[in-house]
Write an enzyme that holds these catalytic residues in place. Sequence first.
Site, PDB file in Angstrom:
ATOM      1  N   GLU A  30      28.304  11.715  56.537  1.00 37.80           N
ATOM      2  CA  GLU A  30      27.444  12.641  55.797  1.00 37.80           C
ATOM      3  C   GLU A  30      26.309  11.864  55.132  1.00 37.80           C
ATOM      4  OE1 GLU A  30      28.092  15.691  52.049  1.00 37.80           O
ATOM      5  OE2 GLU A  30      29.693  15.513  53.549  1.00 37.80           O
ATOM      6  N   ASP A  41      23.390  12.730  52.243  1.00 36.25           N
ATOM      7  CA  ASP A  41      23.184  13.794  51.256  1.00 36.25           C
ATOM      8  C   ASP A  41      21.912  13.658  50.430  1.00 36.25           C
ATOM      9  OD1 ASP A  41      25.626  14.903  51.837  1.00 36.25           O
ATOM     10  OD2 ASP A  41      26.637  14.156  50.053  1.00 36.25           O
ATOM     11  N   GLU A  45      21.139  15.988  47.056  1.00 35.04           N
ATOM     12  CA  GLU A  45      21.578  17.071  46.182  1.00 35.04           C
ATOM     13  C   GLU A  45      20.661  17.098  44.965  1.00 35.04           C
ATOM     14  OE1 GLU A  45      26.266  17.929  46.843  1.00 35.04           O
ATOM     15  OE2 GLU A  45      25.790  16.258  45.495  1.00 35.04           O
TER      16      GLU A  45
END
Length: 278
Positions: A102, A104, A106
Amino acid sequence: MASTGTVFYALLLAVVVSSMVAQCAANFYQDFDLTWGDHRAKIFGGGQLLSLSLDKVSGSGFQSKKDYLFGRIDMQLKLVAGNSAGTVTAYYLSSQGPTHDEIDFEFLGNVSGDPYILHTNVFTQGQGNREQQFYLWFDPTRNFHTYSIIWKPQHIIFLVDNIPIRVFKNAESAGVPFPKNQPMRIYSSLWNADDWATRGGLVKTDWSKAPFTAYYRNFKATGFSVSSNSLSDSAWQSTELDAYGRRRLRWVQKYFMIYNYCNDLKRFPQGLPAECKR
């Protein structure tokens, strides 16, 4: 009367221009599925715009129809305006399963007037804990800004408006797994995380301000889908930022980075992760 050569050149130019337009005109209807949130996720503007909303009942999300294995992903976002405390807008690449990879972005909301926190992380074989956090040098709620991920076998680069903010290098030689074998899809969601998102959960979501809405446009994927098995392009094989990119990276990390796991000795009393020592 125009010559045959002139007509041929005009036709060739028209084909080239139409091809460029087709490449640039990504369409959310064609590229993404709205996966949860019912009416809170919307595609409009002829497929050129997408919005996610959050209210007290539910958030919303979408994902790409395709998997990607290496390449560059660009998306323009305009984040939740006003008092966004407790909300998280996530935009990331991910595979599936307990040993997933993953990458990311955010965006952690905040009370009006306080800056968003941009939280980045990299998971390899199900293991994350590689957080770096930044303030942005602009208000991400007033206009659209471009957030990009460059994913190559040698490294992952996070960029904001084409300015590199983080580089995660392949450190397999030091025993650190690197995401290179699992194709990933693009995901995004807007959800309530007021148990941790703003000041460690001290500031809760003000539901009187709902619905909270984030907007997306100008998606672009460049590089290699899972059907491609060629990495011969020298530009993609390039392993380092150029001198200008390195200067911009140092600027961001000097003035806007607020957390780096590689500096957190209290968190890793047995020693920093191996990639931090390179």
